[in-house]
Design an enzyme around this catalytic site. Sequence first.
Site, PDB file in Angstrom:
ATOM      1  N   CYS A  14      14.797  38.342  33.318  1.00 49.57           N
ATOM      2  CA  CYS A  14      13.557  38.884  32.730  1.00 49.57           C
ATOM      3  C   CYS A  14      13.476  38.657  31.214  1.00 49.57           C
ATOM      4  CB  CYS A  14      13.448  40.364  33.047  1.00 49.57           C
ATOM      5  SG  CYS A  14      15.013  41.239  33.042  1.00 49.57           S
ATOM      6  N   HIS A  23      10.134  45.104  28.663  1.00 50.72           N
ATOM      7  CA  HIS A  23      11.204  44.810  27.710  1.00 50.72           C
ATOM      8  C   HIS A  23      10.577  44.361  26.387  1.00 50.72           C
ATOM      9  CE1 HIS A  23      13.868  45.132  31.004  1.00 50.72           C
ATOM     10  NE2 HIS A  23      14.279  43.889  31.130  1.00 50.72           N
TER      11      HIS A  23
HETATM   12  P1  NAP Z   1      16.384  47.847  43.770  1.00 45.43           P
HETATM   13  O1  NAP Z   1      15.143  48.604  43.451  1.00 45.43           O
HETATM   14  O2  NAP Z   1      17.675  48.571  43.745  1.00 45.43           O
HETATM   15  O3  NAP Z   1      16.210  47.140  45.228  1.00 45.43           O
HETATM   16  C1  NAP Z   1      17.224  46.415  45.845  1.00 45.43           C
HETATM   17  C2  NAP Z   1      16.688  45.717  47.094  1.00 45.43           C
HETATM   18  O4  NAP Z   1      17.718  44.904  47.652  1.00 45.43           O
HETATM   19  C3  NAP Z   1      16.259  46.671  48.184  1.00 45.43           C
HETATM   20  O5  NAP Z   1      15.191  46.132  48.904  1.00 45.43           O
HETATM   21  C4  NAP Z   1      17.511  46.729  49.041  1.00 45.43           C
HETATM   22  O6  NAP Z   1      17.256  47.140  50.371  1.00 45.43           O
HETATM   23  C5  NAP Z   1      17.928  45.275  49.002  1.00 45.43           C
HETATM   24  N1  NAP Z   1      19.322  45.101  49.369  1.00 45.43           N
HETATM   25  C6  NAP Z   1      20.406  45.588  48.725  1.00 45.43           C
HETATM   26  N2  NAP Z   1      21.522  45.214  49.358  1.00 45.43           N
HETATM   27  C7  NAP Z   1      21.147  44.477  50.424  1.00 45.43           C
HETATM   28  C8  NAP Z   1      21.834  43.811  51.481  1.00 45.43           C
HETATM   29  N3  NAP Z   1      23.159  43.841  51.575  1.00 45.43           N
HETATM   30  N4  NAP Z   1      21.109  43.139  52.413  1.00 45.43           N
HETATM   31  C9  NAP Z   1      19.781  43.111  52.342  1.00 45.43           C
HETATM   32  N5  NAP Z   1      19.064  43.718  51.370  1.00 45.43           N
HETATM   33  C10 NAP Z   1      19.742  44.400  50.428  1.00 45.43           C
HETATM   34  O7  NAP Z   1      16.575  46.621  42.786  1.00 45.43           O
HETATM   35  P2  NAP Z   1      15.460  45.688  42.098  1.00 45.43           P
HETATM   36  O8  NAP Z   1      15.194  46.178  40.756  1.00 45.43           O
HETATM   37  O9  NAP Z   1      14.330  45.490  43.043  1.00 45.43           O
HETATM   38  O10 NAP Z   1      16.281  44.338  41.945  1.00 45.43           O
HETATM   39  C11 NAP Z   1      16.687  43.574  43.052  1.00 45.43           C
HETATM   40  C12 NAP Z   1      17.398  42.320  42.586  1.00 45.43           C
HETATM   41  O11 NAP Z   1      16.464  41.457  41.936  1.00 45.43           O
HETATM   42  C13 NAP Z   1      18.481  42.565  41.538  1.00 45.43           C
HETATM   43  O12 NAP Z   1      19.681  42.903  42.177  1.00 45.43           O
HETATM   44  C14 NAP Z   1      18.520  41.276  40.783  1.00 45.43           C
HETATM   45  O13 NAP Z   1      19.377  40.349  41.394  1.00 45.43           O
HETATM   46  C15 NAP Z   1      17.094  40.796  40.865  1.00 45.43           C
HETATM   47  N6  NAP Z   1      16.356  41.119  39.619  1.00 45.43           N
HETATM   48  C16 NAP Z   1      16.042  40.092  38.823  1.00 45.43           C
HETATM   49  C17 NAP Z   1      15.358  40.323  37.676  1.00 45.43           C
HETATM   50  C18 NAP Z   1      15.051  39.183  36.783  1.00 45.43           C
HETATM   51  O14 NAP Z   1      15.270  39.310  35.620  1.00 45.43           O
HETATM   52  N7  NAP Z   1      14.538  38.083  37.241  1.00 45.43           N
HETATM   53  C19 NAP Z   1      14.984  41.593  37.285  1.00 45.43           C
HETATM   54  C20 NAP Z   1      15.312  42.649  38.118  1.00 45.43           C
HETATM   55  C21 NAP Z   1      16.001  42.382  39.289  1.00 45.43           C
HETATM   56  P3  NAP Z   1      17.504  48.657  50.896  1.00 45.43           P
HETATM   57  O15 NAP Z   1      16.172  49.360  50.779  1.00 45.43           O
HETATM   58  O16 NAP Z   1      17.874  48.455  52.335  1.00 45.43           O
HETATM   59  O17 NAP Z   1      18.570  49.264  50.087  1.00 45.43           O
HETATM   60  C1  3JM Z   2      18.862  41.874  36.980  1.00 48.01           C
HETATM   61  O1  3JM Z   2      23.781  43.608  42.079  1.00 48.01           O
HETATM   62  C2  3JM Z   2      23.450  42.533  41.610  1.00 48.01           C
HETATM   63  O2  3JM Z   2      24.039  41.484  41.865  1.00 48.01           O
HETATM   64  C3  3JM Z   2      22.222  42.477  40.732  1.00 48.01           C
HETATM   65  C4  3JM Z   2      22.472  42.440  39.264  1.00 48.01           C
HETATM   66  C5  3JM Z   2      21.184  42.206  38.501  1.00 48.01           C
HETATM   67  C6  3JM Z   2      20.828  40.933  38.037  1.00 48.01           C
HETATM   68  C7  3JM Z   2      21.633  39.746  38.420  1.00 48.01           C
HETATM   69  O3  3JM Z   2      22.645  39.466  37.760  1.00 48.01           O
HETATM   70  O4  3JM Z   2      21.254  39.111  39.387  1.00 48.01           O
HETATM   71  C8  3JM Z   2      20.351  43.301  38.211  1.00 48.01           C
HETATM   72  C9  3JM Z   2      19.204  43.124  37.461  1.00 48.01           C
HETATM   73  C10 3JM Z   2      19.671  40.776  37.275  1.00 48.01           C
HETATM   74  C11 3JM Z   2      19.279  39.448  36.734  1.00 48.01           C
HETATM   75  O5  3JM Z   2      18.088  39.139  36.772  1.00 48.01           O
HETATM   76  O6  3JM Z   2      20.094  38.716  36.201  1.00 48.01           O
END
Ligand code: NAP
Ligand code: 3JM
Length: 340
Positions: free
Chosen positions: A133, A246
């Site tokens: 992000c 952010h």
């Molecule tokens: P979140 O609100 O905690 O949601 C996590 C999601 O992942 C939920 O749908 C969860 O399902 C699912 N999940 C977790 N473990 C799993 C598994 N073993 N198998 C299948 N599904 C699983 O987190 P979020 O903020 O949405 O972020 C999710 C991910 O997106 C982060 O971990 C990161 O890698 C990425 N992200 C990227 C950016 C970016 O900068 N581009 C920003 C934020 C996040 P349940 O409902 O079943 O728990």
């Molecule tokens: C943003 O549990 C995880 O692997 C997720 C960690 C995470 C990440 C990541 O490193 O993929 C949380 C929030 C990010 C990201 O965009 O880099």
Amino acid sequence: MHKKEFNVVIAGATGLVGGQMITCLEESEFPIKNINFLASSRSAGKKLDFKGEKIVVQEMTEKSFKGNDIALFSAGGSTSKKFAPKAAESGCIVVDNSSYWRKDKDVPLIVPEVNPHAIKDYVKKGIIANPNCSTIQMVVALNPIYRNYGIKRLVISTYQSVSGTGKKAVDELFEQTRDIVNSKEIKKDVYPHQIAFNCLPHIDSFLDTGYSKEEMKMVDETIKIFEDEKIGITATTVRVPVFYSHSESVNIETEKHVTPEQIRNLLVNAPGIEVLDDPSNNIYPLATNASGKDTTFVGRIRQDQSIENGIDMWIVADNIRKGAATNTVQIAELLAEKYL
Ligand code: NAP
Ligand code: 3JM
């Protein structure tokens, strides 16, 4: 000609980013034939709305992707590591939000306003990565400057909202704030320290160099997106008690001399950017105003008086929209329009 329609999967549909992906797809004109929502076994059976229809969330398995065209992943790095290659093997192209695949040389790292040409490499692994992000909003603002004046060095400080950590972190900031104003004990589950009324110079884990992984994401991803290893970059990434969006202070040393006025004129006409820069009237980008929008806001554009070719600026964007879900949907749109 009949417009092609796609079978789409959202992996991590119950999360903060997944939920926003659903909204972005509903708002977009992306041609969807069928949509599937996946999460862990914890959420299997839950129902989520899509364009007025109830869709049942299914547990993600290796078989979830067969018959689908595009999967948008936001379910953490280990899930992307395990399932993205399985999806790609079954012919379903992955747009991944985690950091797991971003540095892979066979995986393009895409911000559509900046490096759309690089998406063609999706054929190598069937995976496209969405940058972090903080990187996305910064490169959107830097791209016109890089293309016109060159960039030698960047010194970055970020002020990142708790929504970047996910749903539990949003709840933790709310609950700590409520408990502190009511003179109650606080609970700490997500962050190692109190986040309410505090700033934590700690995002993701620390490396032996003293940098955090989040800081190195900004360095490595910016270099990969601009395809320029010569840019010197140093970052300090900080979590602040803000729910959404952010903010970033970026100091830029350009190759060629440039004035703040030239930068303003360049950015006003650049895609995805709005310049808010009238400090004497209290006009500058704010997290509260950026939230819910897809635009990257830039202001406080001024000459760095300590070096020959220096510019300072302040960049703000919604980390869940442009920083994650919106950029992912834009990548899917670019892929579908040009390559599928
Ligand atoms: P979140 O609100 O905690 O949601 C996590 C999601 O992942 C939920 O749908 C969860 O399902 C699912 N999940 C977790 N473990 C799993 C598994 N073993 N198998 C299948 N599904 C699983 O987190 P979020 O903020 O949405 O972020 C999710 C991910 O997106 C982060 O971990 C990161 O890698 C990425 N992200 C990227 C950016 C970016 O900068 N581009 C920003 C934020 C996040 P349940 O409902 O079943 O728990
Ligand atoms: C943003 O549990 C995880 O692997 C997720 C960690 C995470 C990440 C990541 O490193 O993929 C949380 C929030 C990010 C990201 O965009 O880099």
